[in-house]
Design an enzyme around this catalytic site. Structure first.
Site, PDB file in Angstrom:
ATOM      1  N   SER A  61      19.108  45.870  46.043  1.00 33.44           N
ATOM      2  CA  SER A  61      20.269  45.288  46.730  1.00 33.44           C
ATOM      3  C   SER A  61      20.853  44.072  46.019  1.00 33.44           C
ATOM      4  CB  SER A  61      19.898  44.910  48.168  1.00 33.44           C
ATOM      5  OG  SER A  61      18.958  43.847  48.175  1.00 33.44           O
ATOM      6  N   LYS A 102      18.660  37.619  49.332  1.00 37.90           N
ATOM      7  CA  LYS A 102      20.120  37.782  49.405  1.00 37.90           C
ATOM      8  C   LYS A 102      20.796  36.515  48.880  1.00 37.90           C
ATOM      9  CE  LYS A 102      19.617  41.698  51.646  1.00 37.90           C
ATOM     10  NZ  LYS A 102      19.823  42.989  50.954  1.00 37.90           N
TER      11      LYS A 102
END
EC number: 3.4.21.89
Length: 259
Positions: A61, A102
């Protein structure tokens, strides 16, 4: 025995035979180098263990910044130190309650939306996200303007088409945001494979100061310097021994003078 004559010869070195001139000083300096090297080497590792935490990233991701299986070093920080553009490790109960990695794109009080001209917009400014895969838009689909509550963060993965991030939690009570207190660490470097330090996301500079890199470079220099001193100091003894033996062989090969 008065007519007996005795011949005495002085040591050829003219000294006490304690070794080459300066050898004692050299031994002291080599010992000091080894001691200092051990302090720097072990101190660097100890400092790193206190400041950093290692993680292995399980998903893609954050590609291309961090690929699946990459090993990272993340600096232990308080959530209050996090700024826009930081890549953080956090854990939130509504996000599977497991460590996740993230990028922070907005902080408390910011407004964030996407996409105008294919770019993320924060506080009305289009953000140049140079860390995204080349040629990809900021998001695969638009999302409405979100006002980030105070004390919370809005986070996205760099691989926007393959990231379960704040956009996947927009219907949650906190509009997909995560509390600052959920942050455990800020990623400083990808150490395996050796991609090096993460670049500063300059696209966020118009909105405020960016965070500074951690002390990883300083720690690395300490460890390297310590290793060099230990190896260099430890090598003095064998080198001096070989040099002394070679000198002794040369002297023994010389013809003896009259006594």
């Amino acid at each position: 025995m008065g007519g007996e004559s005795m011949t005495h010869t002085a040591p050829r070195s003219g000294g006490s035979g304690t070794g080459p001139v300066g050898s004692r000083t050299g031994q002291r300096l080599s010992g000091l180098a080894v001691a200092l090297g051990l302090v720097l080497f072990l101190g660097g590792f100890a400092w790193g263990a206190v400041v950093y935490r290692p993680y292995t990233v399980p998903t893609s991701s954050m590609t291309p910044t961090i690929d699946a299986g990459d090993r990272i070093l993340a600096q232990r920080v308080d959530g209050g130190e996090v700024r826009r553009g930081d890549v953080v490790v956090f854990k939130d109960a509504t996000w599977a309650n497991a460590p996740m990695v993230k990028r922070v794109v907005a902080v408390g009080g910011d407004t964030v939306s996407c996409c105008q001209d294919g770019r993320l917009k924060v506080n009305g400014k289009e953000i140049d996200e140079t860390y995204l895969p080349k040629g990809t838009p900021a998001e695969m689909s638009n999302f409405p303007t979100v006002t980030v509550p105070r004390g919370r963060l809005f986070l996205l993965g760099d691989e926007r088409g393959n990231s379960v991030d704040s956009t996947a939690h927009l219907t949650d009570a906190a509009s997909g945001t995560v509390a600052r207190s959920a942050v455990d660490a800020r990623v400083d470097s990808v150490v395996w494979p050796m991609k090096g330090m993460l670049e500063r996301p300059t696209g966020f500079e118009p909105l405020g100061a960016l965070s500074s890199p951690g002390p990883l470079r300083t720690i690395t220099l300490l460890v390297i310097a310590g290793a060099v001193l230990v190896l260099g100091g430890g090598a003095y003894g064998p080198i001096a021994k070989r040099t002394g033996a070679a000198r002794a062989r040369r002297e023994s090969a010389e013809p003896a003078g009259a006594r």
